[in-house]
Design an enzyme around this catalytic site. Sequence first.
Site, mmCIF file in Angstrom:
data_model
loop_
_atom_site.group_PDB
_atom_site.id
_atom_site.type_symbol
_atom_site.label_atom_id
_atom_site.label_comp_id
_atom_site.label_asym_id
_atom_site.label_seq_id
_atom_site.Cartn_x
_atom_site.Cartn_y
_atom_site.Cartn_z
ATOM 1 N N GLU A 178 -3.361 10.306 -3.633
ATOM 2 C CA GLU A 178 -3.491 9.140 -2.739
ATOM 3 C C GLU A 178 -3.785 9.573 -1.304
ATOM 4 O O GLU A 178 -4.565 8.935 -0.611
ATOM 5 C CB GLU A 178 -2.230 8.279 -2.789
ATOM 6 C CG GLU A 178 -2.038 7.519 -4.094
ATOM 7 C CD GLU A 178 -3.172 6.531 -4.374
ATOM 8 O OE1 GLU A 178 -3.893 6.142 -3.440
ATOM 9 O OE2 GLU A 178 -3.345 6.161 -5.551
ATOM 10 N N LEU A 232 -12.699 18.364 3.768
ATOM 11 C CA LEU A 232 -12.302 17.044 3.259
ATOM 12 C C LEU A 232 -12.182 16.013 4.392
ATOM 13 O O LEU A 232 -12.172 14.808 4.149
ATOM 14 C CB LEU A 232 -10.966 17.178 2.511
ATOM 15 C CG LEU A 232 -10.577 16.104 1.499
ATOM 16 C CD1 LEU A 232 -11.669 15.857 0.474
ATOM 17 C CD2 LEU A 232 -9.295 16.496 0.773
ATOM 18 N N GLY A 233 -12.110 16.493 5.624
ATOM 19 C CA GLY A 233 -12.081 15.580 6.778
ATOM 20 C C GLY A 233 -10.704 14.967 7.028
ATOM 21 O O GLY A 233 -9.779 15.148 6.241
ATOM 22 N N TYR A 259 0.453 1.422 2.351
ATOM 23 C CA TYR A 259 -0.408 1.560 1.185
ATOM 24 C C TYR A 259 0.061 2.721 0.287
ATOM 25 O O TYR A 259 0.275 2.554 -0.917
ATOM 26 C CB TYR A 259 -1.885 1.784 1.598
ATOM 27 C CG TYR A 259 -2.675 2.275 0.426
ATOM 28 C CD1 TYR A 259 -3.116 1.378 -0.527
ATOM 29 C CD2 TYR A 259 -2.886 3.643 0.220
ATOM 30 C CE1 TYR A 259 -3.772 1.823 -1.663
ATOM 31 C CE2 TYR A 259 -3.530 4.098 -0.907
ATOM 32 C CZ TYR A 259 -3.977 3.189 -1.850
ATOM 33 O OH TYR A 259 -4.586 3.632 -2.972
ATOM 34 N N ASP A 313 -5.679 -1.703 0.135
ATOM 35 C CA ASP A 313 -6.585 -0.817 0.876
ATOM 36 C C ASP A 313 -7.908 -1.577 1.018
ATOM 37 O O ASP A 313 -7.974 -2.770 0.696
ATOM 38 C CB ASP A 313 -6.752 0.539 0.167
ATOM 39 C CG ASP A 313 -7.480 0.419 -1.166
ATOM 40 O OD1 ASP A 313 -7.729 -0.730 -1.626
ATOM 41 O OD2 ASP A 313 -7.822 1.453 -1.758
ATOM 42 N N CYS A 354 -16.777 -4.499 -7.770
ATOM 43 C CA CYS A 354 -16.816 -5.427 -6.630
ATOM 44 C C CYS A 354 -17.127 -4.611 -5.371
ATOM 45 O O CYS A 354 -16.289 -4.444 -4.490
ATOM 46 C CB CYS A 354 -15.464 -6.147 -6.514
ATOM 47 S SG CYS A 354 -15.534 -7.570 -5.433
ATOM 48 N N CYS A 391 -13.457 -16.153 -10.139
ATOM 49 C CA CYS A 391 -13.788 -15.750 -8.762
ATOM 50 C C CYS A 391 -14.341 -16.938 -7.953
ATOM 51 O O CYS A 391 -15.417 -17.452 -8.242
ATOM 52 C CB CYS A 391 -14.791 -14.605 -8.796
ATOM 53 S SG CYS A 391 -15.217 -14.020 -7.156
ATOM 54 N N SER A 423 -15.971 7.855 11.383
ATOM 55 C CA SER A 423 -15.935 6.395 11.229
ATOM 56 C C SER A 423 -16.094 5.661 12.564
ATOM 57 O O SER A 423 -16.767 4.649 12.634
ATOM 58 C CB SER A 423 -14.656 5.966 10.517
ATOM 59 O OG SER A 423 -13.553 6.485 11.201
HETATM 60 FE FE1 SF4 Z 1 -16.137 -9.288 -6.984
HETATM 61 FE FE2 SF4 Z 1 -15.958 -11.857 -7.719
HETATM 62 FE FE3 SF4 Z 1 -18.244 -10.546 -8.101
HETATM 63 FE FE4 SF4 Z 1 -16.064 -9.958 -9.533
HETATM 64 S S1 SF4 Z 1 -17.212 -11.868 -9.554
HETATM 65 S S2 SF4 Z 1 -17.502 -8.496 -8.592
HETATM 66 S S3 SF4 Z 1 -14.447 -10.261 -8.032
HETATM 67 S S4 SF4 Z 1 -17.293 -10.988 -6.146
#
Ligand code: SF4
Length: 393
Positions: A53, A96-97, A136, A154, A208, A225, A319
Amino acid sequence: MAREQNKSAYDPGEIDTKRISRIRRMLLTWFDRQKRDLPWRRTRDPYAVWLSEMMLQQTQVATVIPYYEKFMAQFPTVGRLADADLEDVLRLWSGLGYYARARNLHRAAQTVAAEHGGVFPATVDGLRALPGIGAYTAGAVASIAFGKKAPVVDGNVARVLARLFEINADVRDGVGLKLTWKIAGRMLPNKRCGDFNQAVMELGATVCLPKGAARCSACPLQSECQGFASGTVSELPIKTRKTAVKNETHVVVAIERRGQWLVVRRPKQGLWGGLWEMPTAVLNGEPTFTLARRLAADFSSIPVNIERKPFCTLKHQLSHRSITFVGHVCHLKRPVAGIGPKKPGKWLRLNELDGLGLSTAMRNVFFALRKTVEKSNGRAAGNATKCKKKVTS
Ligand code: SF4
């Protein structure tokens, strides 16, 4: 796309319980079938989970795997890591930064060894008391290694939740971030919390995806969704402010003494803390060459000739910072063997750098220096051959 955020956007308590149960079931079924076989998923050892992690923060899985394997081979237990020299930890972390993670890793291992008898605390609060462990990481270790009902948020989780529940607030901080933590907590099942947390993260990392790359047609949660249903996926998560990127120029002096180069250590705290580099300073308004001259005088105990033409002008992106490294070669006017630098440091040949903890940026600067040196040695050899021909003809 930036849009207005609505601070009273959501009450997590109002999310339909049946919908939450469906989402849990769909996600865990998908995770059982599709999860990537990653080395840290083959164990529940809290040390291994914590190490992975820490490494995965801001870093891609493919980059982390070889580092994780090297660390587990060299420091297989928290006790072994606690006993190691920080120098060895930084050297293994090199490339690895975000080096503060390596320093915190070492400090946390020493705390676990000294104050907890080498056994990781099993609670979120106990874990959070260790150096470098935030909400987290504590949630991830507590849920994955100890099966605790602890949520995690996260960047991946926040993005999935923002789209799934069409959260109308910036989820990176403030109200929006608090909201995602509440929703993540509400979503957790009573059993398999670690798997559930990993499933949401896995969905964010593989399906996603950020910006316009979401693969909704392959998503197990498509029917649940809200972002997908209302066609707002590409607008979510919303961003109400732009991340400011600071531009900096770092001047590097490559001071040469009879084929060896001066390397010094950065201060322990701050960017690349504790790593090695050639003397470097941040440009602050003055001309590059003026700073190079001052820097060389600060570090070299005898005067130097500085080459005006830089041997490198390299960009390095972090970043929040865009850094341009400008390097100048400096030759000692009297290259006496045995002469030491003014400040603590050491003289090394370019083929002796392997054992040093170097940032990726400084490794690239050394690479450019090596190329320059090889080119000039090639030119010198060519000239010598030409001279020889002249003499012999
Ligand atoms: Fe993300 Fe919703 Fe698309 Fe699934 S359906 S990849 S949760 S935006």
